[in-house]
Design a protein around this motif. Structure first.
Motif, short mmCIF file in Angstrom:
data_model
loop_
_atom_site.label_atom_id
_atom_site.label_comp_id
_atom_site.label_asym_id
_atom_site.label_seq_id
_atom_site.Cartn_x
_atom_site.Cartn_y
_atom_site.Cartn_z
N VAL A 62 0.85 -1.20 0.00
CA VAL A 62 0.00 0.00 0.00
C VAL A 62 0.88 1.24 0.00
N GLN A 63 0.79 2.03 -1.05
CA GLN A 63 1.51 3.30 -1.15
C GLN A 63 0.68 4.41 -0.50
N PRO A 64 1.33 5.48 0.01
CA PRO A 64 0.57 6.56 0.66
C PRO A 64 -0.57 7.11 -0.19
N ALA A 65 -0.38 7.16 -1.50
CA ALA A 65 -1.44 7.70 -2.37
C ALA A 65 -2.66 6.77 -2.45
N MET A 66 -2.49 5.50 -2.08
CA MET A 66 -3.60 4.54 -2.16
C MET A 66 -4.48 4.55 -0.91
N VAL A 67 -3.96 5.08 0.20
CA VAL A 67 -4.62 4.89 1.49
C VAL A 67 -6.05 5.42 1.49
N SER A 73 -4.73 0.71 10.63
CA SER A 73 -3.42 0.27 10.12
C SER A 73 -3.13 0.86 8.74
N LEU A 74 -4.16 1.07 7.93
CA LEU A 74 -3.97 1.69 6.62
C LEU A 74 -3.59 3.17 6.76
N CYS A 75 -4.28 3.86 7.68
CA CYS A 75 -4.05 5.30 7.82
C CYS A 75 -2.66 5.62 8.35
#
Length: 828
Positions: A483-488, A520-522
């Motif tokens: 997961v890249q920051p732009a995907m979050v 966890s994603l954030c």
């Protein structure tokens, strides 16, 4: 594929960790990795070690002296990821479990023994739970369409159909041994020969059938000998374990039937079923000193031709044709470099078409590939049926064409670094390998398998696997690697959309898991890191609410349908009065009567509720800043309603025991802080509650909230500590170099916490679950969550029943579902 991190052993003057021979490795669904080494001292004495680590903190490895007298040959996790089996070359099997439910503390309490007979294959008995993933339906709205429960019988059942726990093992002399764990804790063990004519078993593997039977595959190590298959049935008769075996059709490898290559690959080096619950497909690898060949076989039911003479006597019509089981080769590779290790996928993908069609990009899916490691240091991901190459990783040597014949490749002067053992993660998005120097490498496997996929399709792949982890309860750390920051932001929104499409019952079951997943994603993006605090606060709020409501008891035992907690929710939703006393008189206060000691023991939790309400209301004038923790609560009618209910409960309990009330520092002695906060909270709740139209808070409410700091001292809430894990610090193409047993100085996290949330060294620390202050330098042993970093004391300081009930909720897992690990007293 690319390298995420590498972890290696420190060089010690008097002892050193060497790779064990054979080297065993296993990866659990909780993302715990177990592997073996031999600890060699100056006197050349060997200690058989088992190492268990969490993939988020690989340096915090727990090394245990296994006390196995011979080399450890097998490691096997159970389906819950909480117990580990180890077996050795002396026939000893040990079952390891967590001590105090800590991921870095393990102990062995039970086991079995086949004295002097080395174990070559080991597996837990199947519990009958099997889920099928339908990749072609990843766009469906219902989780029931994407993930279907497959009818699968347990290997053995207790009274009432409950699966019986235990394990099965195969020895080198051709014995099969089964050990059953009775509910009383007793181990029931039985041993039987696989067939009447016992022979040497160099390689073996175990799989399970949907009917509850077990299939064992064996080979004596020579490619000139057949690969034998046996059906094993386990039952309990008169309190004794009984084993029945039956011979199944066998096979010879295709490479031995080719006259030109008959003696080219003299040894079978790897024998694996494609999955534990897929006994119809098997992978075989035959090798010479320099090269290998891999074959995939499938067991099929075919019609047996009937002679014309018998056709005339009794014509065969339709389904009456006699059938026979036959092994048919699905695919085979060309000559390859010598294979050193094989890793099979654990993702139970259901193939609607088992033909060898892998042309489209959507079929280059991680769960469809298995990993082959070679002696030249390379790792290939190949399709599990067609054996076509899907991705390649080169550890040190320069990249070479996958089609270049092995015989033409120049040989290096010394032995190349290569993986001796490998394991794929449970979503097949990560691969761990232990090389011949004992170094552990973590590899990321792209969801696109190196093929050109647009962003939306890559997001759909990740979303599908996150949903799978949500439904199964498996840990999703390996998914976060990609997961890249732009995907979050997009992933969180789409995950919420899919969640809201499910029925109400399923939403309730998954409600806490999706909050933990969002948190966890954030963590992975600087734009969303403040929301991590909100999601954890909501998890804590839901837990406090359900615990406090569960303490309420009806005054009369024959009270109809609704519990006191349900009536509390109904009354608070119906009565929108801002006066807390008017809401309170509509409740049966006798249902709220508790023991005085219990109320006093709950004061810390009640204090947190009061402080949190005050913090939220004081932050309302600054609601335009999404980087402030608590921002999402200001528009969340459900959470505000829950806080409102708890304020009413606290008010009633305060009448019984005034010392249990939250303590506020007010500028006026006559200030009724609870009434003031409830009035403002009710006005804010009315603006965004689910039943009515949403509206913006009026100016009068905002003005009153602006005055709160002049009336009450606003508490500084203790948010979660900064996580010391890896996943938010890993960068593409920049692998981290780590050392076992030594905490690293990690690079700064891209999603660092905003100012005011992190704790400076030397500040007082807090128990995040009990809300107790521990001081700047705690003297009590503590444990921390492996995922969110939540810290709590290992031992309970309170013996009250209500507090025990609260603490029992977190005995095995944290609020977010992460495992606990013991931390030193000087934790950050």
């Amino acid at each position: 594929m690319d390298l995420a991190y590498v972890c290696e052993w420190e060089r010690w003057p008097k002892s050193t960790h060497c790779p064990s021979v054979p080297l065993a490795c296993a990866w659990s669904c909780r993302n715990l990795i177990a592997f073996t080494t031999d600890l060699r001292n100056d006197d050349q004495d060997l200690t058989r070690m088992i190492h268990i680590l969490d993939t988020e903190h690989p340096w915090d490895v727990h090394s245990v002296n296994s006390e196995h007298s011979e080399a450890i040959t097998c490691l096997e996790w159970d389906q819950s990821g909480s117990r580990l089996l180890s077996a050795d070359a002396d026939g000893q099997i040990k079952c390891w479990s967590m001590a105090d439910h800590l991921a870095n503390s393990w102990e062995s309490s039970v086991g079995s023994l086949v004295e002097g007979d080395p174990i070559v294959a080991l597996s837990w008995l199947h519990n009958g739970v099997k889920l099928a993933l339908h990749v072609e339906k990843s766009g469906a709205s219902s989780f029931g369409e994407k993930f279907s429960r497959v009818k699968f019988s347990p290997s053995l059942t207790l009274f009432g159909g409950k699966p019986m726990e235990g394990w099965i093992a195969v020895t080198v002399s051709g014995l099969v041994t089964v050990s059953l764990l009775k509910p009383s804790g007793q181990v029931l063990t039985s041993t039987e020969s696989l067939c009447r004519l016992r022979g040497r078993v160099a390689l073996a593997d175990i799989a399970f059938t949907g009917g509850g039977n077990i299939v064992v595959a064996t080979a004596d190590g020579s490619s000139a000998s057949p690969v034998q298959f046996y059906k094993v049935c386990v039952s309990v008769v008169s309190e004794k374990c009984r084993i029945d075996t039956e011979i199944l059709p066998s096979l010879f490898m295709r490479c031995t039937t080719d006259l030109n290559r008959k003696d080219k690959f003299p040894a079978i080096t790897h024998l694996k079923f494609l999955a534990r619950d897929m006994s119809e497909q098997v992978l075989l690898c035959a090798s010479s000193q320099t090269s290998s060949i891999v074959e995939c076989w499938s067991l099929r039911k075919e019609g047996l031709p009937v002679n014309n003479v018998f056709q005339q006597i009794s014509p065969v019509v339709g389904d009456k044709q006699p059938m026979i089981l036959k092994w048919r080769i699905l695919s085979a590779t060309n000559d390859l470099d010598r294979v050193s290790a094989v890793a099979l996928p654990k993702l139970p993908i259901s193939l609607t078409n088992t033909d060898l069609k892998v042309a489209s990009d959507t079929q280059f899916y991680p769960g469809l590939g298995l990993a082959l490691a070679f002696h030249d240091g390379s790792v290939h991901i190949v399709h599990r049926l067609s054996l076509q190459s899907m991705a390649v990783f080169y550890s040190s040597a320069a990249p070479r064409s996958a089609d270049e014949p092995a015989i033409k490749r120049p040989r290096t002067t010394g032995p190349a670094v290569h993986f001796k053992a490998m394991q794929l993660s449970w979503t097949s998005l990560a691969l761990v390998g232990i090389d011949n120097h004992g170094k552990l490498s973590m590899l990321r496997i792209s969801p696109s398998m190196g093929h050109a996929l647009d962003v939306s399709l890559a997001l759909r792949h990740l979303l599908f696997l996150l949903e799978y982890c949500m439904v199964t309860g498996y840990d999703w750390w390996d998914t976060l690697l990609h997961v890249q920051p732009a995907m979050v932001q997009s992933l969180v929104e789409r995950l919420h959309e899919e969640y809201t499409r499910q029925n109400a019952a399923l939403q309730q079951v998954l409600s806490t898991r999706i909050l933990a997943m969002k948190a966890s994603l954030c963590k992975l993006s600087p734009c969303t890191v403040a929301r991590v605090c909100d999601y954890h606060a909501k998890l804590f709020l839901v837990a406090v609410s359900s615990t406090l409501k569960s303490l309420l008891r009806p005054h009369f035992l024959n009270t109809p349908d609704k519990s006191p907690g349900d009536r509390l929710t109904e009354v608070c939703a119906k009565i929108t009065d801002a006066d807390i006393d008017k809401v309170m008189i509509n409740l049966k206060t006798e249902e709220f009567v508790l023991d005085m000691n219990t109320l006093q023991a709950l004061q810390q939790l009640l204090q947190w509720v009061g402080d949190f309400v005050l913090y939220l209301l004081a932050s309302l004038p600054n609601q335009g800043s999404p980087l402030r923790p608590g921002h999402s609560f200001l528009r969340d009618g459900t959470s505000l309603g829950m806080l409102r209910e708890l304020m009413v409960v606290i008010r009633i309990w305060g009448l019984l025991k005034p010392s249990c009330l939250p303590v506020y520092t007010a500028t006026s002695d006559t200030q009724d802080s609870m009434s003031l906060l409830f009035r403002l909270l009710t006005k804010l709740w009315i603006c965004c509650r689910d039943e009515g139209p949403t509206s913006e808070p009026d100016e009068a409410l905002v003005d009153e909230c602006c005055l709160l700091p002049s009336q009450l001292l606003i508490p500084s809430l203790d948010w979660l500590p900064v996580s010391d894990g890896l996943v938010s610090r890993l960068q593409p193409k920049q692998p981290l170099r780590l050392q076992f047993g030594k905490a690293p100085a990690l690079p700064a996290c891209a999603a660092a916490q905003p100012d005011g949330l992190s704790r400076a060294p030397g500040q007082p620390k807090i128990d995040h679950l009990r809300r107790l202050h521990l001081g700047a330098y705690p003297t009590e042993e503590c444990k921390a969550c492996t995922r969110c970093g939540c810290v709590t004391m290992l031992r309970s300081p309170n013996k009250t029943t209500a507090v025990k009930q609260w603490e029992q909720r977190w005995i095995k897992n944290c609020l977010c579902g992460g495992l606990w690990r013991r931390v030193p007293l000087s934790y950050p």
